[in-house]
Design a protein around this motif. Structure first.
Motif, PDB file in Angstrom:
ATOM      1  N   GLU A 207       0.831  -1.255  -0.134  1.00 55.20           N
ATOM      2  CA  GLU A 207      -0.093  -0.049   0.041  1.00 55.20           C
ATOM      3  C   GLU A 207       0.825   1.253   0.065  1.00 55.20           C
ATOM      4  OE1 GLU A 207      -3.278  -0.846   0.102  1.00 55.20           O
ATOM      5  OE2 GLU A 207      -3.773   1.032  -0.332  1.00 55.20           O
ATOM      6  N   GLU A 208       1.915   1.282   0.874  1.00 54.00           N
ATOM      7  CA  GLU A 208       2.948   2.402   1.197  1.00 54.00           C
ATOM      8  C   GLU A 208       3.864   2.644  -0.161  1.00 54.00           C
ATOM      9  OE1 GLU A 208       4.077   3.727   4.953  1.00 54.00           O
ATOM     10  OE2 GLU A 208       2.828   1.813   5.881  1.00 54.00           O
ATOM     11  N   LEU A 209       4.138   1.158  -0.703  1.00 49.39           N
ATOM     12  CA  LEU A 209       5.341   1.494  -1.809  1.00 49.39           C
ATOM     13  C   LEU A 209       4.750   0.899  -3.054  1.00 49.39           C
ATOM     14  CD1 LEU A 209       8.377   0.585   0.516  1.00 49.39           C
ATOM     15  CD2 LEU A 209       7.612   2.834  -0.224  1.00 49.39           C
ATOM     16  N   PRO A 210       3.684   1.398  -3.574  1.00 53.77           N
ATOM     17  CA  PRO A 210       2.993   0.691  -4.619  1.00 53.77           C
ATOM     18  C   PRO A 210       4.168   0.406  -6.002  1.00 53.77           C
ATOM     19  CG  PRO A 210       2.196   2.909  -4.613  1.00 53.77           C
ATOM     20  CD  PRO A 210       3.216   2.743  -3.323  1.00 53.77           C
ATOM     21  N   HIS A 211       5.263   1.096  -6.015  1.00 56.27           N
ATOM     22  CA  HIS A 211       5.960   1.091  -7.030  1.00 56.27           C
ATOM     23  C   HIS A 211       7.115  -0.227  -6.901  1.00 56.27           C
ATOM     24  CE1 HIS A 211       7.880   3.331  -4.201  1.00 56.27           C
ATOM     25  NE2 HIS A 211       9.079   3.445  -4.707  1.00 56.27           N
ATOM     26  N   ARG A 212       7.188  -0.596  -5.725  1.00 59.08           N
ATOM     27  CA  ARG A 212       7.984  -1.880  -5.442  1.00 59.08           C
ATOM     28  C   ARG A 212       7.389  -3.078  -5.476  1.00 59.08           C
ATOM     29  NH1 ARG A 212      12.776   0.106  -6.267  1.00 59.08           N
ATOM     30  NH2 ARG A 212      13.572   2.064  -4.976  1.00 59.08           N
ATOM     31  N   ARG A 213       8.272  -3.885  -6.065  1.00 60.60           N
ATOM     32  CA  ARG A 213       7.682  -5.408  -6.046  1.00 60.60           C
ATOM     33  C   ARG A 213       8.109  -6.345  -4.798  1.00 60.60           C
ATOM     34  NH1 ARG A 213       9.035  -5.666 -12.176  1.00 60.60           N
ATOM     35  NH2 ARG A 213      11.033  -5.031 -11.073  1.00 60.60           N
ATOM     36  N   PHE A 214       7.135  -6.637  -3.886  1.00 63.17           N
ATOM     37  CA  PHE A 214       7.464  -7.699  -2.715  1.00 63.17           C
ATOM     38  C   PHE A 214       7.078  -9.120  -3.139  1.00 63.17           C
ATOM     39  CE2 PHE A 214       6.661  -3.376  -1.331  1.00 63.17           C
ATOM     40  CZ  PHE A 214       7.606  -3.277  -0.383  1.00 63.17           C
ATOM     41  N   GLU A 215       7.895  -9.972  -2.736  1.00 59.89           N
ATOM     42  CA  GLU A 215       7.446 -11.172  -2.769  1.00 59.89           C
ATOM     43  C   GLU A 215       7.627 -12.147  -1.394  1.00 59.89           C
ATOM     44  OE1 GLU A 215       9.088 -13.686  -6.149  1.00 59.89           O
ATOM     45  OE2 GLU A 215       8.361 -15.509  -5.052  1.00 59.89           O
ATOM     46  N   LEU A 216       6.369 -12.160  -0.791  1.00 60.76           N
ATOM     47  CA  LEU A 216       6.137 -12.821   0.406  1.00 60.76           C
ATOM     48  C   LEU A 216       6.519 -14.357   0.589  1.00 60.76           C
ATOM     49  CD1 LEU A 216       5.433 -12.903   3.541  1.00 60.76           C
ATOM     50  CD2 LEU A 216       3.109 -13.131   2.731  1.00 60.76           C
ATOM     51  N   ASN A 217       7.369 -14.980   1.421  1.00 58.94           N
ATOM     52  CA  ASN A 217       7.604 -16.300   1.268  1.00 58.94           C
ATOM     53  C   ASN A 217       6.301 -17.181   1.637  1.00 58.94           C
ATOM     54  OD1 ASN A 217       9.694 -18.727   1.197  1.00 58.94           O
ATOM     55  ND2 ASN A 217       8.416 -18.790   3.410  1.00 58.94           N
ATOM     56  N   LEU A 218       5.802 -17.986   0.803  1.00 58.75           N
ATOM     57  CA  LEU A 218       4.487 -18.547   0.782  1.00 58.75           C
ATOM     58  C   LEU A 218       5.010 -20.051   1.218  1.00 58.75           C
ATOM     59  CD1 LEU A 218       2.513 -16.900  -1.840  1.00 58.75           C
ATOM     60  CD2 LEU A 218       2.348 -16.410   0.627  1.00 58.75           C
ATOM     61  N   GLY A 219       4.064 -20.513   2.052  1.00 56.69           N
ATOM     62  CA  GLY A 219       4.186 -22.296   2.210  1.00 56.69           C
ATOM     63  C   GLY A 219       5.309 -22.803   3.144  1.00 56.69           C
ATOM     64  N   GLY A 220       5.726 -21.591   3.960  1.00 58.83           N
ATOM     65  CA  GLY A 220       6.723 -22.297   5.021  1.00 58.83           C
ATOM     66  C   GLY A 220       8.007 -22.442   4.367  1.00 58.83           C
ATOM     67  N   GLY A 221       8.959 -23.409   5.296  1.00 57.86           N
ATOM     68  CA  GLY A 221      10.347 -23.664   4.924  1.00 57.86           C
ATOM     69  C   GLY A 221      11.187 -23.009   5.777  1.00 57.86           C
ATOM     70  N   ASN A 222      12.391 -23.740   6.107  1.00 53.99           N
ATOM     71  CA  ASN A 222      13.487 -23.228   6.940  1.00 53.99           C
ATOM     72  C   ASN A 222      14.186 -22.261   6.233  1.00 53.99           C
ATOM     73  OD1 ASN A 222      15.478 -24.141   5.249  1.00 53.99           O
ATOM     74  ND2 ASN A 222      15.413 -26.226   6.218  1.00 53.99           N
ATOM     75  N   PHE A 223      14.813 -21.501   7.254  1.00 52.02           N
ATOM     76  CA  PHE A 223      15.754 -20.326   6.934  1.00 52.02           C
ATOM     77  C   PHE A 223      16.440 -20.617   5.652  1.00 52.02           C
ATOM     78  CE2 PHE A 223      17.477 -16.451   9.027  1.00 52.02           C
ATOM     79  CZ  PHE A 223      16.235 -15.905   9.304  1.00 52.02           C
ATOM     80  N   LYS A 224      17.169 -21.729   5.566  1.00 48.99           N
ATOM     81  CA  LYS A 224      18.045 -21.956   4.302  1.00 48.99           C
ATOM     82  C   LYS A 224      17.078 -21.958   2.907  1.00 48.99           C
ATOM     83  CE  LYS A 224      21.408 -25.130   2.781  1.00 48.99           C
ATOM     84  NZ  LYS A 224      21.868 -26.539   2.855  1.00 48.99           N
ATOM     85  N   THR A 225      15.779 -22.695   3.252  1.00 48.00           N
ATOM     86  CA  THR A 225      15.047 -22.854   2.040  1.00 48.00           C
ATOM     87  C   THR A 225      14.649 -21.502   1.667  1.00 48.00           C
ATOM     88  OG1 THR A 225      14.392 -24.824   2.753  1.00 48.00           O
ATOM     89  CG2 THR A 225      13.126 -23.983   1.036  1.00 48.00           C
ATOM     90  N   GLN A 226      14.193 -20.658   2.592  1.00 50.80           N
ATOM     91  CA  GLN A 226      13.745 -19.443   2.154  1.00 50.80           C
ATOM     92  C   GLN A 226      14.647 -18.450   1.551  1.00 50.80           C
ATOM     93  OE1 GLN A 226      10.921 -17.474   4.870  1.00 50.80           O
ATOM     94  NE2 GLN A 226      10.653 -19.042   6.369  1.00 50.80           N
ATOM     95  N   PHE A 227      15.890 -18.337   2.116  1.00 52.14           N
ATOM     96  CA  PHE A 227      17.207 -17.573   1.370  1.00 52.14           C
ATOM     97  C   PHE A 227      17.129 -18.147  -0.073  1.00 52.14           C
ATOM     98  CE2 PHE A 227      17.548 -15.391   5.287  1.00 52.14           C
ATOM     99  CZ  PHE A 227      17.860 -14.116   4.925  1.00 52.14           C
ATOM    100  N   ARG A 228      17.131 -19.347  -0.546  1.00 52.15           N
ATOM    101  CA  ARG A 228      17.429 -20.206  -1.512  1.00 52.15           C
ATOM    102  C   ARG A 228      16.421 -19.536  -2.473  1.00 52.15           C
ATOM    103  NH1 ARG A 228      16.408 -25.202  -1.534  1.00 52.15           N
ATOM    104  NH2 ARG A 228      17.778 -25.575  -0.132  1.00 52.15           N
ATOM    105  N   ARG A 229      14.873 -19.425  -2.080  1.00 53.08           N
ATOM    106  CA  ARG A 229      13.883 -18.812  -2.587  1.00 53.08           C
ATOM    107  C   ARG A 229      13.997 -17.383  -2.992  1.00 53.08           C
ATOM    108  NH1 ARG A 229       9.527 -21.418   0.933  1.00 53.08           N
ATOM    109  NH2 ARG A 229       9.514 -23.714   0.022  1.00 53.08           N
ATOM    110  N   ALA A 230      14.515 -16.631  -2.104  1.00 53.31           N
ATOM    111  CA  ALA A 230      14.725 -15.539  -2.057  1.00 53.31           C
ATOM    112  C   ALA A 230      15.970 -14.964  -3.143  1.00 53.31           C
ATOM    113  CB  ALA A 230      15.414 -14.867  -0.827  1.00 53.31           C
ATOM    114  N   ASP A 231      16.830 -15.743  -2.994  1.00 58.65           N
ATOM    115  CA  ASP A 231      17.990 -15.665  -4.261  1.00 58.65           C
ATOM    116  C   ASP A 231      17.434 -15.713  -5.593  1.00 58.65           C
ATOM    117  OD1 ASP A 231      20.728 -14.862  -4.454  1.00 58.65           O
ATOM    118  OD2 ASP A 231      20.984 -16.894  -5.165  1.00 58.65           O
ATOM    119  N   ARG A 232      16.626 -16.838  -5.823  1.00 61.04           N
ATOM    120  CA  ARG A 232      16.000 -17.172  -7.055  1.00 61.04           C
ATOM    121  C   ARG A 232      15.137 -16.103  -7.495  1.00 61.04           C
ATOM    122  NH1 ARG A 232      13.637 -22.343  -6.326  1.00 61.04           N
ATOM    123  NH2 ARG A 232      15.295 -23.243  -5.359  1.00 61.04           N
ATOM    124  N   SER A 233      14.516 -15.251  -6.578  1.00 56.33           N
ATOM    125  CA  SER A 233      13.311 -14.296  -6.919  1.00 56.33           C
ATOM    126  C   SER A 233      13.966 -13.256  -7.654  1.00 56.33           C
ATOM    127  CB  SER A 233      12.677 -13.646  -5.816  1.00 56.33           C
ATOM    128  OG  SER A 233      13.532 -13.129  -5.229  1.00 56.33           O
TER     129      SER A 233
END
Ligand code: HAM
Length: 421
Positions: free
Chosen positions: A341-367
């Motif tokens: 709402e506050e930063l409409p020009h930015r693209r956010f991807e929320l980690n969905l479906g859980g996962g441990n820290f390592k998995t989430q950071f791997r997804r973050a990198d791929r995004s």
């Protein structure tokens, strides 16, 4: 028929966005017409003796017993729409549309049974100024898309009367060489001998080369129209080649016809083609109104964009939100919605479906995101979130939740500053 997968969609969107912006800057308005029309419309508009109508239409009978056809091209449907919505009555329109067309052709590279066209039509302008402007528009489009390997061919088909007189001459010539004509051409001899000049059969090329030229039998008004168009093209610096054998595969053309071809795509070399159709609207039952337009084959243009390596990088997230802990996982959706709402020009991807820290950071990198925003139960308890740049070696920092949007924006801007140095 093709699936356009996400990896290719960037080039499609680049083309569509560029086209939309360019057409609007020339005063063209978008129109959307049905994909299905009555079969009779295409027969009347395109012509009974064309490949499209004879062999390539997807035609079916509906539950009401009516014969319908998936549109093989857009001009007929747009003119039908202009007539049935009372848009003509002396008015002038600059219209365009984009969408799928259907032709049951033999599929090969660059030739598909469902393909997309961007179709552009100017109705109510007798020309040749509008012919010149339309061609200049296409030349500008190539420049904007970074496409270089295209060449323009133009010709004039004259008025229907001039063409009728020429047809008799051509018939005389072709009858004299009937034994050398292939089966398709012999069949066309009575219905549409001009189409024979369009034949791609290598064995026919010698007969075709010796045929009389329509350009030598033009009426004086068409000749003047054509010469004025040529001088306009020279004036705007658009290079062209006059091809007296360019007749086009659809019957509605009068006077100007043109085609942009490329040597980069193999046999299917036409990227954008069109021309003038001054008789079409009255032939379809509307009041006599001149028209001119073209259609660009989107798959072929996309291929040329890819070859020119102008495709923009795929869309990626700016921020990937990593969540850690049960409380954070349930707070995540709301927190990111507020950031959006506050930063409409930015693209956010929320980690969905859980996962441990390592998995989430791997997804973050791929995004492809530049920044990871880490929201954990610990951080939430302290009223902060952690931020970690993903593409730079700078360390992790913290930002209070009550100033999170400003903190994220500042971090992204600072990173862009560093990356740009
Ligand atoms: P067309 O030459 O039949 O003209 O098609 C226009 C463009 O559509 C071609 O230059 C080509 O790029 C693309 N195209 C045609 N068939 C296929 C296919 N099977 N697969 C992929 N691409 C294809 C028309 O359709 C006219 N309605 C153009 C026009 C508009 N004339 C006046 N106004």
């Amino acid at each position: 028929m093709n699936d356009v997968l996400p990896a290719a969609i960037g080039a499609w969107q680049f083309l569509e966005d560029t086209m939309r912006e360019l057409l609007s800057s020339y005063g063209y308005e978008e129109i959307r017409v049905p994909i299905v029309e009555q079969t009779a419309l295409f027969k009347r508009a395109i012509g009974e003796f064309t490949d499209v109508v004879e062999k390539e239409m997807y035609t079916f009978t509906d539950q009401g017993g009516e014969s319908l056809t998936l549109r093989p091209e857009a001009t007929a449907g747009i003119m039908r729409a202009a007539i049935s919505n009372g848009m003509l009555r002396g008015a002038r329109h600059k219209l365009w549309c984009v969408g799928p067309m259907f032709r049951h052709e033999k599929p090969q590279k660059g030739r598909y049974r469902q393909f997309y066209q961007v179709d552009v039509e100017a109705v109510g302008f007798p020309g040749p100024d509008v012919d010149g402007e339309l061609i200049a528009l296409t030349a500008r489009l190539w420049r904007k898309l970074g496409i270089e390997r295209v060449r323009l061919q133009i010709n004039s088909l004259g008025t229907p009367e001039a063409r009728r007189a020429y047809r008799e001459r051509l018939l005389g010539y072709l009858r004299g060489h009937e034994s050398r004509l292939d089966a398709d051409s012999r069949r066309r001899l009575e219905g549409n001998p001009l189409r024979i000049l369009d034949s791609k059969n290598a064995e026919m090329q010698e007969v075709i080369a010796g045929a009389p030229l329509l350009t030598d039998h033009l009426d004086s008004e068409s000749r003047e129209h054509f010469e004025t168009l040529c001088s306009m093209l020279r004036d705007v610096g658009v290079e062209y080649q006059i091809n007296p054998r360019l007749v086009r595969g659809l019957d509605y053309y009068t006077r100007t016809v043109f085609e942009w071809t490329t040597d980069a795509l193999g046999a299917q070399d036409a990227v954008c083609s069109g021309g003038r159709y001054d008789g079409l609207i009255s032939q379809l039952g509307g009041e006599s109104t001149p028209g001119v337009g073209f259609a660009m084959g989107v798959e072929r243009a996309v291929e040329l964009i890819a070859l020119a390596q102008k495709t923009p990088p795929p869309a990626v997230a700016d921020v990937y939100v990593v969540v850690n802990g049960a409380r954070a996982a349930s707070a995540g959706v709301g927190l990111v919605e507020r950031l959006r709402e506050e930063l409409p020009h930015r693209r956010f991807e929320l980690n969905l479906g859980g996962g441990n820290f390592k998995t989430q950071f791997r997804r973050a990198d791929r995004s492809g995101a530049a920044l990871a925003l880490i929201v954990g139960d610990d951080e939430l308890a302290r009223g902060v979130a952690a931020m970690k740049p993903l593409r730079l070696e700078t360390g992790q920092s913290e930002c209070p939740l009550n100033g999170l949007a400003a903190g994220v924006e500042a971090a992204l801007e600072a990173m862009m500053g560093v990356a740009g140095k």
